[in-house]
Design a protein around this motif. Sequence first.
Motif, PDB file in Angstrom:
ATOM      1  N   SER A  44       0.839  -1.191   0.000  1.00  0.00           N
ATOM      2  CA  SER A  44       0.000   0.000   0.000  1.00  0.00           C
ATOM      3  C   SER A  44       0.877   1.245   0.000  1.00  0.00           C
ATOM      4  N   LEU A  45       0.344   2.312  -0.576  1.00  0.00           N
ATOM      5  CA  LEU A  45       1.039   3.588  -0.700  1.00  0.00           C
ATOM      6  C   LEU A  45       0.148   4.676  -0.103  1.00  0.00           C
ATOM      7  N   LYS A 106       8.006   0.571   5.327  1.00  0.00           N
ATOM      8  CA  LYS A 106       7.808  -0.317   6.470  1.00  0.00           C
ATOM      9  C   LYS A 106       7.504  -1.724   5.973  1.00  0.00           C
ATOM     10  N   LEU A 107       8.156  -2.686   6.596  1.00  0.00           N
ATOM     11  CA  LEU A 107       7.917  -4.096   6.305  1.00  0.00           C
ATOM     12  C   LEU A 107       7.335  -4.722   7.556  1.00  0.00           C
ATOM     13  N   ASP A 109       5.161  -3.417   9.557  1.00  0.00           N
ATOM     14  CA  ASP A 109       5.107  -2.343  10.558  1.00  0.00           C
ATOM     15  C   ASP A 109       6.464  -1.961  11.143  1.00  0.00           C
ATOM     16  N   LYS A 110       7.551  -2.462  10.565  1.00  0.00           N
ATOM     17  CA  LYS A 110       8.885  -2.089  11.031  1.00  0.00           C
ATOM     18  C   LYS A 110       9.599  -1.285   9.946  1.00  0.00           C
ATOM     19  N   ARG A 111      10.159  -0.135  10.347  1.00  0.00           N
ATOM     20  CA  ARG A 111      10.831   0.751   9.391  1.00  0.00           C
ATOM     21  C   ARG A 111      12.055   0.064   8.809  1.00  0.00           C
ATOM     22  N   ILE A 112      12.181   0.146   7.478  1.00  0.00           N
ATOM     23  CA  ILE A 112      13.279  -0.508   6.780  1.00  0.00           C
ATOM     24  C   ILE A 112      14.354   0.518   6.404  1.00  0.00           C
ATOM     25  N   THR A 113      15.589   0.239   6.791  1.00  0.00           N
ATOM     26  CA  THR A 113      16.726   1.065   6.384  1.00  0.00           C
ATOM     27  C   THR A 113      17.696   0.265   5.520  1.00  0.00           C
ATOM     28  N   ASP A 114      17.660  -1.061   5.639  1.00  0.00           N
ATOM     29  CA  ASP A 114      18.524  -1.934   4.847  1.00  0.00           C
ATOM     30  C   ASP A 114      17.745  -2.445   3.647  1.00  0.00           C
ATOM     31  N   SER A 124       4.048  -7.714   4.437  1.00  0.00           N
ATOM     32  CA  SER A 124       3.256  -6.557   4.036  1.00  0.00           C
ATOM     33  C   SER A 124       4.171  -5.338   3.951  1.00  0.00           C
ATOM     34  N   ILE A 125       4.154  -4.673   2.788  1.00  0.00           N
ATOM     35  CA  ILE A 125       5.000  -3.493   2.562  1.00  0.00           C
ATOM     36  C   ILE A 125       4.111  -2.255   2.489  1.00  0.00           C
ATOM     37  N   VAL A 126       4.466  -1.251   3.273  1.00  0.00           N
ATOM     38  CA  VAL A 126       3.738   0.019   3.261  1.00  0.00           C
ATOM     39  C   VAL A 126       4.742   1.139   3.037  1.00  0.00           C
ATOM     40  N   ILE A 127       4.510   1.949   2.011  1.00  0.00           N
ATOM     41  CA  ILE A 127       5.349   3.114   1.753  1.00  0.00           C
ATOM     42  C   ILE A 127       4.521   4.361   2.031  1.00  0.00           C
ATOM     43  N   THR A 128       5.054   5.232   2.888  1.00  0.00           N
ATOM     44  CA  THR A 128       4.318   6.439   3.266  1.00  0.00           C
ATOM     45  C   THR A 128       5.195   7.676   3.054  1.00  0.00           C
ATOM     46  N   ALA A 129       4.544   8.786   2.760  1.00  0.00           N
ATOM     47  CA  ALA A 129       5.243  10.067   2.649  1.00  0.00           C
ATOM     48  C   ALA A 129       5.340  10.681   4.036  1.00  0.00           C
ATOM     49  N   GLN A 130       6.515  11.250   4.330  1.00  0.00           N
ATOM     50  CA  GLN A 130       6.768  11.850   5.638  1.00  0.00           C
ATOM     51  C   GLN A 130       7.483  13.185   5.459  1.00  0.00           C
ATOM     52  N   ALA A 131       7.391  14.028   6.502  1.00  0.00           N
ATOM     53  CA  ALA A 131       8.201  15.244   6.515  1.00  0.00           C
ATOM     54  C   ALA A 131       9.664  14.853   6.695  1.00  0.00           C
ATOM     55  N   ALA A 132      10.564  15.513   5.981  1.00  0.00           N
ATOM     56  CA  ALA A 132      11.981  15.162   6.047  1.00  0.00           C
ATOM     57  C   ALA A 132      12.580  15.495   7.411  1.00  0.00           C
ATOM     58  N   ALA A 133      12.171  16.611   7.993  1.00  0.00           N
ATOM     59  CA  ALA A 133      12.708  17.023   9.289  1.00  0.00           C
ATOM     60  C   ALA A 133      12.022  16.256  10.412  1.00  0.00           C
ATOM     61  N   PRO A 134      12.773  15.720  11.362  1.00  0.00           N
ATOM     62  CA  PRO A 134      12.177  14.973  12.483  1.00  0.00           C
ATOM     63  C   PRO A 134      11.226  15.857  13.299  1.00  0.00           C
ATOM     64  N   ASN A 135      10.180  15.221  13.807  1.00  0.00           N
ATOM     65  CA  ASN A 135       9.205  15.899  14.680  1.00  0.00           C
ATOM     66  C   ASN A 135       8.505  17.074  13.999  1.00  0.00           C
TER      67      ASN A 135
END
Length: 232
Positions: A44-45, A106-107, A109-114, A124-135
């Motif tokens: 899902s996107l 997220k794979l 429900d866990k964020r993927i960095t590798d 289950s793969i979920v790709i979401t748009a986020q703000a680049a700056a934390p918080n």
Amino acid sequence: MSVKLMGRVCLGLLFIVIMGGCSALNSNLEGNIADAGATQPGFSLKVGDNDLTGSSGRQLSDAYKQEITIQELLKNSGLVTFAEDGSTLLTVNKVSLAKDMVWEIKLNDKRITDMNTRVKQEDSIVITAQAAAPNTPFQPVILTVNGGSEQPELTHSYVQPFTENLSVRGLLMSSGIVHLAENNKTVLTVKEYKPLTNEEWKLKLNDKTLLDSGIDMKLRIQDELELSLVLR
């Protein structure tokens, strides 16, 4: 051996052959059904509350094979374009983000960095748009260009940041891909495409057609403005 006994033996052998063939046919049929119904990775996107998955889940499913990495799966599916580093996502399912936004994967429900993480059929793969700056609150609006069957290469969505008092006109003018007429109400070109005499650009806001006066309408967070190329 009598003729009667010989007949019975032949009938018995024929019965065994037929039953064996049916058993093999059923086995093959069950195997094909099992393969057809095999679980494939879900996909899902999401951009805020907007689900932009569409039919892209099928593309991902078709590209899946055992022991595949998430990078290979996304690349082979044709859903994603990568930056030169081979891991940063630029576009997903013909959706681009503004420079102050990033894609998060997220794979289960866990964020993927590798990106070499292996994907299983049941994942289950979920790709979401986020703000680049934390918080930082994620407050998007979406501009979608729909070229339809006449100009499908124009079809793309652009996620932009919401700002106070942002209007339909403001989003169009700040997009960098839309050129308005001198009256600042009529769309002349989109991505440098000028409609033919029997075509025109139509505006929709959250699936509702906008009249010319609607170009002054103020937008809200997560609104989706669509420019569709239609026949007159």
